[in-house]
Scaffold this motif. Structure first.
Motif, PDB file in Angstrom:
ATOM      1  N   SER A  90       0.816  -1.207   0.000  1.00  0.00           N
ATOM      2  CA  SER A  90       0.000   0.000   0.000  1.00  0.00           C
ATOM      3  C   SER A  90       0.853   1.263   0.000  1.00  0.00           C
ATOM      4  N   THR A  93      -3.328   4.064   1.088  1.00  0.00           N
ATOM      5  CA  THR A  93      -4.746   3.749   1.205  1.00  0.00           C
ATOM      6  C   THR A  93      -4.933   2.455   1.997  1.00  0.00           C
ATOM      7  N   ASN A  99      -9.594  -2.711  -2.274  1.00  0.00           N
ATOM      8  CA  ASN A  99      -8.407  -1.997  -2.759  1.00  0.00           C
ATOM      9  C   ASN A  99      -7.373  -2.919  -3.389  1.00  0.00           C
ATOM     10  N   HIS A 120      -4.350  12.456  -2.151  1.00  0.00           N
ATOM     11  CA  HIS A 120      -5.385  13.032  -1.274  1.00  0.00           C
ATOM     12  C   HIS A 120      -5.742  14.457  -1.681  1.00  0.00           C
ATOM     13  N   ARG A 123      -7.919  13.768  -5.161  1.00  0.00           N
ATOM     14  CA  ARG A 123      -8.947  12.732  -5.235  1.00  0.00           C
ATOM     15  C   ARG A 123     -10.293  13.290  -5.706  1.00  0.00           C
ATOM     16  N   THR A 141     -10.752   2.802  -2.403  1.00  0.00           N
ATOM     17  CA  THR A 141     -10.255   4.162  -2.149  1.00  0.00           C
ATOM     18  C   THR A 141      -8.913   4.432  -2.805  1.00  0.00           C
ATOM     19  N   THR A 142      -8.474   3.553  -3.716  1.00  0.00           N
ATOM     20  CA  THR A 142      -7.136   3.709  -4.272  1.00  0.00           C
ATOM     21  C   THR A 142      -7.104   4.670  -5.457  1.00  0.00           C
TER      22      THR A 142
END
Length: 277
Positions: A90, A93, A99, A120, A123, A141-142
């Motif tokens: 990771s 995230t 993910n 972030h 996004r 959320t990736t």
């Protein structure tokens, strides 16, 4: 970051490529030689196609690949002519199933090694550029999944290289608007179940490692005693984050800022550049 492989060619048990090579993807999950991290234990995924269904099957989990009993069991029983496999490290995230790569939409699969820098900050802007009809299909959320859905938005069905070029161009534009000097790092693979497209690009022009295997007929001439090479067809090809072994002449680095197409007939290699929106 992550490590991945794409296989296309003679139908094989997944075990043949996933576990058996000396430096298999399973070995790389603990002992990566060329990745940013040595260990890639934040989940894994395998996707494959069957003759009965144009939509690929997926197996994904949040645990490490090296000790997953379901993956080990499946690899001994599932045979495919085309599969993707991915081990995750990771970049910030959450470690959760949604993910894990590969990602799927209809007949398409997508997997990625790299990152959108300062994702972030971007996004919201990037997600709002996704086609509203596609937005509900984003489960995780990736940055990688957003990249996939942007490529779908920009016409992946019609022209995969052009769609990826537009996606990369949008990421760089939005990144620069947020003061991010080098927004994009990517080696990614996309398939529709028939062809495989693999891209190597970064804003810094210093992309993560990516290799493709030599032609099978060439390898047979170089290594006539290797039994595996006698059992696969001429069009068998692998694309990998790092070589699966040290067989001389087996691997070639994908050039910086380029993409390749694995397909029936001659495979092709082209330069790649983002297209500014």
């Amino acid at each position: 970051m992550c490590r991945w492989l794409a296989y296309s060619g003679t139908p094989l048990l997944l075990d043949t490529i996933l576990y058996r090579p000396a430096h298999s993807l399973i070995d790389q999950s603990l002992h990566s030689k060329l990745g940013v991290e040595t260990t890639n234990g934040d989940g894994f995924g395998v996707g494959w196609y069957s003759d009965d269904n144009p939509t690929p099957a997926l197996l994904r989990d949040v645990g490490p690949a090296w000790n997953n009993r379901n993956l080990r069991e499946m690899a001994d029983h599932v045979r495919s002519h085309l599969f993707f496999a991915h081990i995750r490290a990771s970049t910030g995230t959450a470690v959760q199933q949604s993910n894990c790569h590969p990602f799927r939409h209809g007949r398409w699969m997508f997997m990625h090694n790299g990152a959108i820098a300062d994702f972030h900050l971007m996004r919201r802007d990037l997600t709002l550029l996704v086609d509203p009809a596609l937005y509900p299909h984003i489960e995780g959320t990736t940055d990688s999944e957003v990249m996939f859905h942007l490529a779908l938005t920009f016409g992946l069905d019609a022209d995969p290289p052009a769609a990826v070029a537009r996606m990369a161009g949008v990421v760089e534009r939005v990144g620069h608007e947020h003061g991010v000097e080098l927004p994009l790092q990517m080696t990614l693979a996309i398939t529709d179940g028939e062809r495989v497209w693999a891209f190597r690009y970064s804003s810094a022009r210093a992309s993560r490692s990516l290799f493709y295997s030599s032609r099978v007929d060439t390898l047979r001439r170089l290594h006539p005693d290797v039994a595996f090479l006698r059992d696969i067809g001429e069009e068998t090809r692998l694309i990998v984050s790092e070589p699966l072994g040290d067989l001389p002449g087996a691997w070639h680095e994908v050039p910086e800022s380029s993409y390749g197409v694995v397909q029936s007939g001659a495979d092709e290699l082209f330069p790649f550049a983002p297209v500014a929106p």
